[in-house]
Design an enzyme around this catalytic site. Structure first.
Site, PDB file in Angstrom:
ATOM      1  N   LYS A   1       7.533   8.398 -11.585  1.00  0.00           N
ATOM      2  CA  LYS A   1       6.116   7.622 -11.266  1.00  0.00           C
ATOM      3  C   LYS A   1       5.581   6.907 -12.286  1.00  0.00           C
ATOM      4  O   LYS A   1       5.877   7.394 -13.458  1.00  0.00           O
ATOM      5  CB  LYS A   1       5.308   8.509 -10.851  1.00  0.00           C
TER       6      LYS A   1
ATOM      7  N   CYS B   1       1.933  -3.319 -10.314  1.00  0.00           N
ATOM      8  CA  CYS B   1       1.072  -2.704  -9.196  1.00  0.00           C
ATOM      9  C   CYS B   1      -0.202  -3.363  -8.375  1.00  0.00           C
ATOM     10  O   CYS B   1      -0.942  -3.858  -9.102  1.00  0.00           O
ATOM     11  CB  CYS B   1       0.297  -1.636 -10.028  1.00  0.00           C
TER      12      CYS B   1
HETATM   13  C1  DHB Z   1       1.292   1.927  -7.055  1.00  0.00           C
HETATM   14  C2  DHB Z   1       2.006   1.088  -6.370  1.00  0.00           C
HETATM   15  C3  DHB Z   1       2.915   0.266  -6.674  1.00  0.00           C
HETATM   16  O1  DHB Z   1       3.532  -0.589  -6.035  1.00  0.00           O
HETATM   17  C4  DHB Z   1       3.165   0.317  -8.103  1.00  0.00           C
HETATM   18  O2  DHB Z   1       3.763  -0.563  -8.659  1.00  0.00           O
HETATM   19  C5  DHB Z   1       2.412   1.384  -8.913  1.00  0.00           C
HETATM   20  C6  DHB Z   1       1.636   2.274  -8.434  1.00  0.00           C
HETATM   21  C7  DHB Z   1       0.444   2.974  -6.543  1.00  0.00           C
HETATM   22  O3  DHB Z   1      -0.500   2.880  -5.698  1.00  0.00           O
HETATM   23  O4  DHB Z   1       0.359   4.162  -6.901  1.00  0.00           O
END
Ligand code: DHB
Length: 308
Positions: A44, A127
């Site tokens: 993540k 994001c």
């Molecule tokens: C999240 C979503 C994304 O597309 C990303 O690149 C990073 C984080 C999120 O909402 O956690």
């Protein structure tokens, strides 16, 4: 069938891996990726502090894909820096995704994660779900500044996760900037930001954050993903390794990404919906497609899309 692939000198046993964000937040999830058929473990996107993320509901799937606004829930980089050496035992590449709310966050995460020695660092400049925070990669100069600083403190090859662009001028501007920094691969694309999915029955949005706006993934974004893979493949004349992301549900979808120029593919919505057994199925399906078409490997078909 040989589904292995090499990106920035790192060899992946198969070309399928999870997309950052999909089933990769906790230690348990990362270990399960290690035990699965995934060709790599992608974390993540991590920030300096642990984050709970946005309030739920924050993920919703529908027949053509998904919408999410998770808000970067993650354990914080110190936890991932500790976990990465333990994940080595699975014997597959580890890709650390780093994110931040400001340039300093990226630098801090990079310095700590460098010491944990992942194989690759994926810098998430895209994001879409932080209220009040624009997607960095829609600002070329801001992106350049972050990447120039990062390249000073990273020896591990770094790649960039980009959002979709919808105009060749924007592909060219981003590619032009990337020529001047030390980037070893691109992950294309992040979710299509700030879509809106609604339920006409109840007359409501389906996720809570940002009034229902969120990142769109899955089948419906595949044409946008393929276009971005192809555009950057051509701009770099096939010399920049690309990880294709977006709309990989079947082996044929993966094959399409490879034809456009991808060296590997990441799986997001499908992984969340189907679970880790998706990797085995995708491997089997892609092997069948390649065999039927007379290709001997991933390398063999990469970029071979025909134009009319
Ligand atoms: C999240 C979503 C994304 O597309 C990303 O690149 C990073 C984080 C999120 O909402 O956690």
């Amino acid at each position: 069938m040989n589904l292995s692939t090499t990106i920035a000198g790192v060899t992946f046993p198969t070309c399928f891996m999870n997309a950052a964000g999909a089933c990769c937040v906790t230690q348990e999830e990362l270990e399960a990726l290690g035990e699965s058929h995934a060709g790599a473990i992608v974390t993540k996107s991590m920030t300096p502090q642990p984050r709970e993320g946005n309030p739920g509901p924050r993920y919703h799937s529908f027949p053509g894909g998904s919408i999410n606004s998770m808000g970067l829930p993650n354990l914080g980089y110190p936890a991932y820096a500790k976990l990465i050496p333990e994940l080595r035992r699975f014997g597959k590449p580890i890709v650390a995704s780093i994110a931040g709310l400001n340039p300093q966050d990226f630098l801090e995460a990079a310095k700590a994660i460098e010491l944990a020695k992942p194989d690759l660092v994926e810098v998430n400049l895209s994001c879409p779900n932080l209220p009040g925070e624009p997607q960095i990669a829609y600002d070329i100069e801001a992106s350049r500044r972050i990447l120039l600083e990062l390249q000073e403190c990273l020896t591990i090859p770094m790649g960039v996760k980009l959002p979709p662009y919808f105009d060749p001028v924007h592909h060219e501007a981003m590619a032009g900037m990337l020529e001047g920094v030390n980037v070893s691969f691109l992950s294309l694309i992040n979710s299509v930001g700030n879509g809106l999915v609604i339920d006409p029955e109840s007359e409501t949005v389906v996720i809570k954050p940002k009034g229902g706006f969120g990142g769109i993934g899955g089948t419906i974004i595949k044409p946008v993903a393929l276009a971005n893979v192809r555009a950057f493949w051509k701009l770099f004349q096939g010399r920049m390794p690309i990880i294709g992301v977006g709309g990989v549900v079947t082996g044929t979808d993966a094959f399409e990404h490879l034809l456009c120029g991808a060296s590997a593919v990441q799986v997001g919505t499908t992984l969340v919906e189907e679970g880790l057994t998706a990797f085995e199925r995708l491997e089997k399906e892609l092997s069948e497609v390649l065999t039927k078409k007379g290709y001997a490997s991933v390398d063999d078909c990469r970029g071979r899309l025909k134009e009319l």
